[in-house]
Design a protein around this motif. Structure first.
Motif, PDB file in Angstrom:
ATOM      1  N   ALA A 108       1.095  -1.234  -0.108  1.00 32.94           N
ATOM      2  CA  ALA A 108       0.027   0.074  -0.068  1.00 32.94           C
ATOM      3  C   ALA A 108       0.651   1.205  -0.012  1.00 32.94           C
ATOM      4  O   ALA A 108       1.753   1.145   0.757  1.00 32.94           O
ATOM      5  CB  ALA A 108      -0.911  -0.046   1.276  1.00 32.94           C
ATOM      6  N   GLY A 109       0.617   2.313  -1.138  1.00 31.26           N
ATOM      7  CA  GLY A 109       1.317   3.184  -1.107  1.00 31.26           C
ATOM      8  C   GLY A 109       0.625   4.302  -1.548  1.00 31.26           C
ATOM      9  O   GLY A 109      -0.348   4.295  -2.250  1.00 31.26           O
ATOM     10  N   THR A 110       1.229   5.747  -1.321  1.00 30.93           N
ATOM     11  CA  THR A 110       0.809   6.850  -1.998  1.00 30.93           C
ATOM     12  C   THR A 110       1.861   7.902  -2.282  1.00 30.93           C
ATOM     13  O   THR A 110       3.099   7.892  -1.477  1.00 30.93           O
ATOM     14  CB  THR A 110      -0.223   7.716  -1.263  1.00 30.93           C
ATOM     15  OG1 THR A 110      -0.930   8.747  -1.768  1.00 30.93           O
ATOM     16  CG2 THR A 110       0.331   8.016  -0.079  1.00 30.93           C
ATOM     17  N   ASP A 111       1.756   8.946  -3.282  1.00 28.52           N
ATOM     18  CA  ASP A 111       2.619   9.976  -3.213  1.00 28.52           C
ATOM     19  C   ASP A 111       2.066  11.178  -3.922  1.00 28.52           C
ATOM     20  O   ASP A 111       0.918  11.270  -4.383  1.00 28.52           O
ATOM     21  CB  ASP A 111       3.666   9.599  -4.054  1.00 28.52           C
ATOM     22  CG  ASP A 111       3.483   9.641  -5.588  1.00 28.52           C
ATOM     23  OD1 ASP A 111       2.306   9.714  -5.895  1.00 28.52           O
ATOM     24  OD2 ASP A 111       4.604   9.505  -6.404  1.00 28.52           O
ATOM     25  N   ILE A 112       2.831  12.163  -3.385  1.00 28.69           N
ATOM     26  CA  ILE A 112       2.194  13.512  -4.044  1.00 28.69           C
ATOM     27  C   ILE A 112       3.319  14.094  -4.745  1.00 28.69           C
ATOM     28  O   ILE A 112       4.408  14.534  -4.096  1.00 28.69           O
ATOM     29  CB  ILE A 112       1.730  14.403  -2.814  1.00 28.69           C
ATOM     30  CG1 ILE A 112       0.310  13.586  -2.199  1.00 28.69           C
ATOM     31  CG2 ILE A 112       1.188  15.894  -3.361  1.00 28.69           C
ATOM     32  CD1 ILE A 112       0.169  14.441  -0.918  1.00 28.69           C
ATOM     33  N   ILE A 113       3.257  14.648  -5.980  1.00 32.31           N
ATOM     34  CA  ILE A 113       4.493  15.030  -6.572  1.00 32.31           C
ATOM     35  C   ILE A 113       4.312  16.811  -6.534  1.00 32.31           C
ATOM     36  O   ILE A 113       3.210  17.236  -6.961  1.00 32.31           O
ATOM     37  CB  ILE A 113       4.369  14.828  -8.186  1.00 32.31           C
ATOM     38  CG1 ILE A 113       4.610  13.230  -8.237  1.00 32.31           C
ATOM     39  CG2 ILE A 113       5.568  15.377  -8.979  1.00 32.31           C
ATOM     40  CD1 ILE A 113       4.379  12.652  -9.829  1.00 32.31           C
ATOM     41  N   HIS A 117       9.776  22.440  -1.093  1.00 28.21           N
ATOM     42  CA  HIS A 117       9.332  23.475  -0.201  1.00 28.21           C
ATOM     43  C   HIS A 117       7.813  23.607  -0.027  1.00 28.21           C
ATOM     44  O   HIS A 117       7.548  24.345   0.816  1.00 28.21           O
ATOM     45  CB  HIS A 117       9.886  24.835  -0.822  1.00 28.21           C
ATOM     46  CG  HIS A 117       9.402  25.338  -1.962  1.00 28.21           C
ATOM     47  ND1 HIS A 117       9.827  25.039  -3.111  1.00 28.21           N
ATOM     48  CD2 HIS A 117       8.668  25.968  -2.346  1.00 28.21           C
ATOM     49  CE1 HIS A 117       9.221  25.542  -4.263  1.00 28.21           C
ATOM     50  NE2 HIS A 117       8.381  26.341  -3.461  1.00 28.21           N
ATOM     51  N   SER A 118       7.041  22.798  -0.725  1.00 24.67           N
ATOM     52  CA  SER A 118       5.556  23.222  -0.660  1.00 24.67           C
ATOM     53  C   SER A 118       4.747  22.278  -0.182  1.00 24.67           C
ATOM     54  O   SER A 118       3.526  22.485  -0.049  1.00 24.67           O
ATOM     55  CB  SER A 118       4.953  23.453  -2.321  1.00 24.67           C
ATOM     56  OG  SER A 118       5.347  22.246  -2.926  1.00 24.67           O
ATOM     57  N   TYR A 119       5.341  21.295   0.559  1.00 21.41           N
ATOM     58  CA  TYR A 119       4.650  20.247   1.334  1.00 21.41           C
ATOM     59  C   TYR A 119       3.763  20.682   2.380  1.00 21.41           C
ATOM     60  O   TYR A 119       4.545  21.219   3.214  1.00 21.41           O
ATOM     61  CB  TYR A 119       5.206  18.914   1.506  1.00 21.41           C
ATOM     62  CG  TYR A 119       5.617  18.169   0.413  1.00 21.41           C
ATOM     63  CD1 TYR A 119       4.672  16.995  -0.186  1.00 21.41           C
ATOM     64  CD2 TYR A 119       6.871  18.380  -0.095  1.00 21.41           C
ATOM     65  CE1 TYR A 119       4.989  16.341  -1.260  1.00 21.41           C
ATOM     66  CE2 TYR A 119       7.055  17.382  -1.386  1.00 21.41           C
ATOM     67  CZ  TYR A 119       6.181  16.544  -1.926  1.00 21.41           C
ATOM     68  OH  TYR A 119       6.510  15.655  -2.774  1.00 21.41           O
ATOM     69  N   GLU A 126       0.346  12.154   5.476  1.00 20.20           N
ATOM     70  CA  GLU A 126      -0.469  11.037   4.614  1.00 20.20           C
ATOM     71  C   GLU A 126       0.612  10.086   3.891  1.00 20.20           C
ATOM     72  O   GLU A 126       0.709   8.949   4.092  1.00 20.20           O
ATOM     73  CB  GLU A 126      -1.180  11.685   3.711  1.00 20.20           C
ATOM     74  CG  GLU A 126      -1.740  10.773   2.661  1.00 20.20           C
ATOM     75  CD  GLU A 126      -2.700  11.401   1.597  1.00 20.20           C
ATOM     76  OE1 GLU A 126      -3.204  10.639   0.639  1.00 20.20           O
ATOM     77  OE2 GLU A 126      -2.637  12.628   1.313  1.00 20.20           O
ATOM     78  N   ILE A 127       1.853  10.600   3.294  1.00 21.17           N
ATOM     79  CA  ILE A 127       2.703  10.108   2.729  1.00 21.17           C
ATOM     80  C   ILE A 127       3.629   9.184   3.637  1.00 21.17           C
ATOM     81  O   ILE A 127       3.852   7.852   3.498  1.00 21.17           O
ATOM     82  CB  ILE A 127       3.723  10.915   1.946  1.00 21.17           C
ATOM     83  CG1 ILE A 127       2.922  11.624   0.917  1.00 21.17           C
ATOM     84  CG2 ILE A 127       4.661  10.032   1.185  1.00 21.17           C
ATOM     85  CD1 ILE A 127       3.583  12.666  -0.052  1.00 21.17           C
ATOM     86  N   VAL A 128       4.121   9.603   4.729  1.00 24.53           N
ATOM     87  CA  VAL A 128       5.057   8.996   5.754  1.00 24.53           C
ATOM     88  C   VAL A 128       4.034   7.666   6.300  1.00 24.53           C
ATOM     89  O   VAL A 128       4.486   6.831   6.755  1.00 24.53           O
ATOM     90  CB  VAL A 128       5.608  10.080   6.770  1.00 24.53           C
ATOM     91  CG1 VAL A 128       6.249   9.099   7.676  1.00 24.53           C
ATOM     92  CG2 VAL A 128       6.225  10.746   6.034  1.00 24.53           C
ATOM     93  N   GLY A 168      10.611  16.540  -7.207  1.00 28.08           N
ATOM     94  CA  GLY A 168       8.995  16.293  -7.074  1.00 28.08           C
ATOM     95  C   GLY A 168       8.786  15.283  -6.113  1.00 28.08           C
ATOM     96  O   GLY A 168       7.608  15.007  -5.750  1.00 28.08           O
ATOM     97  N   LEU A 169       9.605  14.276  -5.878  1.00 29.42           N
ATOM     98  CA  LEU A 169       9.291  13.157  -4.893  1.00 29.42           C
ATOM     99  C   LEU A 169      10.059  13.101  -3.465  1.00 29.42           C
ATOM    100  O   LEU A 169      10.197  12.057  -3.017  1.00 29.42           O
ATOM    101  CB  LEU A 169       9.457  11.825  -5.780  1.00 29.42           C
ATOM    102  CG  LEU A 169       8.889  11.687  -7.099  1.00 29.42           C
ATOM    103  CD1 LEU A 169       9.474  10.301  -7.605  1.00 29.42           C
ATOM    104  CD2 LEU A 169       7.027  11.271  -6.850  1.00 29.42           C
ATOM    105  N   THR A 170      10.317  14.264  -3.152  1.00 27.38           N
ATOM    106  CA  THR A 170      11.074  14.554  -1.807  1.00 27.38           C
ATOM    107  C   THR A 170      10.610  13.440  -0.829  1.00 27.38           C
ATOM    108  O   THR A 170      11.322  12.782  -0.301  1.00 27.38           O
ATOM    109  CB  THR A 170      11.030  15.832  -1.459  1.00 27.38           C
ATOM    110  OG1 THR A 170      11.667  16.532  -2.509  1.00 27.38           O
ATOM    111  CG2 THR A 170      11.713  15.979  -0.281  1.00 27.38           C
TER     112      THR A 170
END
Length: 268
Positions: A108-113, A117-119, A126-128, A168-170
């Protein structure tokens, strides 16, 4: 062996006699769609008893019906991997249903591109919580069951982003680096107890994490193809072999490994 990478059904059957998955109990988190669902179908065609898991009840019910229609002995358990209790219930439900758990695929996984500096705080959480906390919880509880039964195999879904800098995938990359370290440290801790822990690190896959990357023709995606020596995305069926191998007795002396399946991306 004949090339079976282009046809998922043949891809599964081609491994059936070789890897001895028949009768194994396989639990896969994040298996209502994408890579997880395809892996579940493959393990089912190899004769495994499959436990599907997701926090999307509609997709989960659809996947369960689909696999059952293919003749797989399957059950579905709702679980949000960010929840300690849900993960405990997932593994407990697997053991209650089938009597044991032989293979746990933490997927199970997710990401936000977006720029580093903008997360927002909620996006970080959510990602962690999904990609790292959830992997630990599923591995923890499956290991507890495997210790009682004398062994098993845990497979983590990592990523090429775990060891490469990809703009984009920090946050996603940080979690996948953590997954690699979970894999190595757990493998060492449980090596003499019959539990093997390994990871598969995909590159760029067709239909991977549906909806997260809806537009495949972006500068980001084109750059990824330019950096992949094979100059294409991987097909879902091309991931069957690595997961099946790591789940099977054929990999009985393999633990703590990160297997990159990426068309040469990491090597380049």
């Amino acid at each position: 062996m004949a090339d079976t990478t282009r046809n998922s059904a043949n891809g599964a059957e081609g491994y059936r006699e070789i890897f001895g998955i028949d009768g194994k109990v396989v639990c896969i988190s994040g298996s209502s769609r994408g890579l997880g669902k395809s892996l579940a179908a493959c393990f089912g065609r190899l004769g495994a008893k499959v436990v599907l898991s997701s926090n999307n009840n509609e997709d989960l019910a659809e996947a369960e019906a689909e696999l059952a229609g293919q003749g797989t002995e399957v059950t579905a358990i709702h679980a949000d991997v960010r929840s300690h209790e849900d993960c405990k219930a997932l593994i407990g439900g697997t053991v209650d249903r089938f009597g044991r758990i032989d293979v746990m695929v933490c997927n199970a996984g997710t990401d936000i591109i977006k720029p580093a500096h903008s997360y927002e705080e909620a996006e970080w959480d959510e990602i962690v919580d999904t990609n790292l906390r959830g992997y630990y919880y599923c591995a923890k509880f499956s290991a507890q069951a495997m210790l009682e039964q004398g062994g098993g195999s845990i497979i983590m879904t990592s990523s090429v982003a775990s060891s490469l800098g990809i703009p984009g995938l920090t946050v996603y990359a940080a979690t996948k680096g953590g997954v690699n370290q979970l894999t190595r440290t757990m493998a060492i801790e449980w090596a003499d107890k019959g539990i093997r822990v390994n990871a598969v690190a995909p590159g760029f896959i067709n239909n991977f994490m549906d909806g997260v990357h809806p537009n495949l023709d972006t500068p980001y995606q084109r750059r990824a193809m330019d950096l992949t020596p094979m100059r294409r995305r991987g097909n879902l069926s091309e991931y069957f072999g690595p997961y099946i191998f790591l789940a099977s007795p054929a990999a009985s002396f393999v633990t703590g490994e990160i297997l990159y399946v990426d068309g040469g991306y990491a090597a380049s």
